[in-house]
Design an enzyme around this catalytic site. Structure first.
Site, PDB file in Angstrom:
ATOM      1  N   GLY A   1     -21.892 -38.828 -13.172  1.00 38.09           N
ATOM      2  CA  GLY A   1     -22.018 -38.344 -11.799  1.00 38.09           C
ATOM      3  C   GLY A   1     -20.697 -38.264 -11.069  1.00 38.09           C
ATOM      4  O   GLY A   1     -19.622 -38.364 -11.641  1.00 38.09           O
ATOM      5  N   TYR A   2     -20.809 -38.053  -9.764  1.00 41.05           N
ATOM      6  CA  TYR A   2     -19.679 -37.751  -8.880  1.00 41.05           C
ATOM      7  C   TYR A   2     -18.844 -36.640  -9.520  1.00 41.05           C
ATOM      8  O   TYR A   2     -17.666 -36.784  -9.828  1.00 41.05           O
ATOM      9  CB  TYR A   2     -18.832 -38.990  -8.537  1.00 41.05           C
ATOM     10  N   LEU A   3     -19.530 -35.526  -9.687  1.00 41.44           N
ATOM     11  CA  LEU A   3     -18.992 -34.416 -10.475  1.00 41.44           C
ATOM     12  C   LEU A   3     -17.748 -33.798  -9.842  1.00 41.44           C
ATOM     13  O   LEU A   3     -17.634 -33.712  -8.621  1.00 41.44           O
ATOM     14  CB  LEU A   3     -20.060 -33.331 -10.635  1.00 41.44           C
TER      15      LEU A   3
ATOM     16  N   HIS B   1     -16.245 -31.454 -14.831  1.00 40.00           N
ATOM     17  CA  HIS B   1     -17.666 -31.439 -15.217  1.00 40.00           C
ATOM     18  C   HIS B   1     -18.253 -30.036 -15.051  1.00 40.00           C
ATOM     19  O   HIS B   1     -19.015 -29.570 -15.885  1.00 40.00           O
ATOM     20  CB  HIS B   1     -18.488 -32.371 -14.316  1.00 40.00           C
TER      21      HIS B   1
ATOM     22  N   GLY C   1     -15.521 -33.548 -22.111  1.00 40.72           N
ATOM     23  CA  GLY C   1     -14.153 -33.199 -21.734  1.00 40.72           C
ATOM     24  C   GLY C   1     -13.143 -33.989 -22.553  1.00 40.72           C
ATOM     25  O   GLY C   1     -13.350 -35.170 -22.857  1.00 40.72           O
TER      26      GLY C   1
ATOM     27  N   ASP D   1     -11.178 -37.662 -22.003  1.00 36.84           N
ATOM     28  CA  ASP D   1     -11.579 -38.843 -22.761  1.00 36.84           C
ATOM     29  C   ASP D   1     -11.510 -38.492 -24.250  1.00 36.84           C
ATOM     30  O   ASP D   1     -12.532 -38.424 -24.933  1.00 36.84           O
ATOM     31  CB  ASP D   1     -12.998 -39.254 -22.373  1.00 36.84           C
TER      32      ASP D   1
ATOM     33  N   GLN E   1     -13.097 -40.869 -26.666  1.00 35.21           N
ATOM     34  CA  GLN E   1     -14.571 -40.808 -26.573  1.00 35.21           C
ATOM     35  C   GLN E   1     -15.110 -39.642 -27.403  1.00 35.21           C
ATOM     36  O   GLN E   1     -16.108 -39.774 -28.120  1.00 35.21           O
ATOM     37  CB  GLN E   1     -14.972 -40.656 -25.108  1.00 35.21           C
TER      38      GLN E   1
ATOM     39  N   MET F   1      -8.458 -34.248 -13.574  1.00 34.35           N
ATOM     40  CA  MET F   1      -9.625 -34.527 -12.729  1.00 34.35           C
ATOM     41  C   MET F   1     -10.397 -35.701 -13.290  1.00 34.35           C
ATOM     42  O   MET F   1     -10.601 -35.823 -14.495  1.00 34.35           O
ATOM     43  CB  MET F   1     -10.509 -33.293 -12.673  1.00 34.35           C
TER      44      MET F   1
ATOM     45  N   SER G   1     -13.640 -38.663 -11.827  1.00 37.74           N
ATOM     46  CA  SER G   1     -14.483 -39.155 -10.728  1.00 37.74           C
ATOM     47  C   SER G   1     -13.800 -40.328 -10.035  1.00 37.74           C
ATOM     48  O   SER G   1     -14.009 -40.582  -8.857  1.00 37.74           O
ATOM     49  CB  SER G   1     -15.838 -39.610 -11.264  1.00 37.74           C
TER      50      SER G   1
HETATM   51  O1  PAF Z   1     -17.638 -39.658 -20.043  1.00 42.40           O
HETATM   52  C1  PAF Z   1     -18.562 -40.156 -19.381  1.00 42.40           C
HETATM   53  O2  PAF Z   1     -18.803 -39.821 -18.228  1.00 42.40           O
HETATM   54  C2  PAF Z   1     -19.433 -41.209 -20.040  1.00 42.40           C
HETATM   55  O3  PAF Z   1     -18.697 -42.035 -20.864  1.00 42.40           O
HETATM   56  C3  PAF Z   1     -20.662 -40.625 -20.768  1.00 42.40           C
HETATM   57  C4  PAF Z   1     -20.253 -39.767 -21.951  1.00 42.40           C
HETATM   58  C5  PAF Z   1     -21.487 -39.808 -19.802  1.00 42.40           C
HETATM   59  C6  PAF Z   1     -21.520 -41.771 -21.299  1.00 42.40           C
HETATM   60  O4  PAF Z   1     -21.951 -42.600 -20.283  1.00 42.40           O
END
Ligand code: PAF
Length: 291
Positions: free
Chosen positions: A40-42, A46, A156, A159, A162, A193, A195
């Site tokens: 959230g808090y796009l 996003h 994105g 990260d 991730q 960018m 959040s």
């Molecule tokens: O990147 C994020 O916002 C978070 O790590 C994700 C992938 C939504 C998992 O909670």
């Protein structure tokens, strides 16, 4: 891509049961489903994911869930920005069809006991300083994939670790979702960018620009022929050390596949930075290519 019905206002779904029913309907119609997982808090980063998802899929679901299992005890779970109304409007404008916004109890009911852990690459970079973080990420992403059964999921590259961890999970667990990594979106002045940027004061935000500036400088050095990654990393660290308000977590040059440190630029390398400015943790990176 097939033409879906004429519904155009976004629907907010809060339960897993309802989300699964909606998905079942679209699966029966043989429509493709995209997931944009978010906390959230796009921001525009996003929104670029949602727009891309819309281009290539019939139905776009944005999940909004500040996932407690990926935050450490002393991290910013409590102050992570939240605003469902704002996020729903932005998701709709960007072309999403559904917002999936479950409660913590819906996702982790009492007695919840199952976690997904990718090993090795989660011990490095952010994984080293945030133990348990990626276990929380892979657990929630796996659950979202099971609930929404997306054909494609959009993440994105800010990260970058991730994205690699999720790709490894998909490969190792034979999941059917295609992972689509998308470029970092930056503010005009270069700040990546995030959040979390709203938690920076005006002054801290200004100071934060040293991250992107140092990464762009690294890119220029490589363009000019520099191949010594230790020198590039030291230069970035020196720039950041000039800002006394910043604490470095790491600055590293790593192999794009296994995140092992590398010293000499050959092929693609990820230069990744994580810092803290006051209480705000920021990350940024750049992918450099030697010839
Ligand atoms: O990147 C994020 O916002 C978070 O790590 C994700 C992938 C939504 C998992 O909670």
């Amino acid at each position: 891509m097939k033409n879906r019905s004429s519904e155009n206002t976004i629907k907010i779904i809060k339960t897993i049961t309802e989300m699964k029913e909606v998905i079942k309907k679209y699966k029966k119609m043989n429509l493709s489903i995209a997931l944009v997982p978010t906390m959230g808090y796009l921001h525009k980063g996003h929104l670029s994911l949602i727009e891309k998802a819309k281009e290539n899929n019939d139905v776009v679901v944005v999940s909004i869930f500040v996932n407690p299992t990926q935050f450490g005890e002393n991290e910013d779970y409590g102050v992570y920005p939240r605003n469902l109304e704002r996020d729903s409007c932005l998701s709709e404008e960007a072309g999403a069809d559904y917002v999936f916004k479950p409660s913590v109890e819906e996702i982790y009911p009492k007695g919840y006991n199952t976690y997904v852990k990718v090993e090795k690459i989660t011990d490095k970079l952010c994984g080293a300083s945030r133990p348990g973080h990626f276990r929380g990420v892979t657990t929630i992403v796996n659950k979202l994939f099971n609930i929404i059964e997306p054909n494609r999921a959009y993440f994105g590259l800010k990260d970058a670790q991730q994205v690699l961890v999720i790709m490894k999970m998909v490969e190792d667990l034979n999941l059917s979702t295609e992972i689509i990594p998308c470029p970092i979106i930056r503010e005009k002045d270069g700040l990546a960018m995030s959040s979390r940027n709203v938690n920076l004061t005006k002054n801290e935000r200004q100071i934060a620009l040293v991250l992107s500036k140092s990464l762009f400088e690294a890119k220029d050095k490589v363009k000019a022929g520099e191949r010594d990654l230790d020198k590039i990393v030291s230069n970035i660290k020196a720039n950041i050390h000039n800002e006394p308000e910043i604490t470095i977590d790491y600055v590293e040059a790593v192999n794009m596949l296994n995140l092992e440190r590398i010293k000499l630029l050959e092929g693609k390398v990820l230069i990744a930075i994580a810092v803290k400015i006051a209480k705000v943790r920021l990350i940024d990176n750049i992918i450099l290519e030697g010839n």
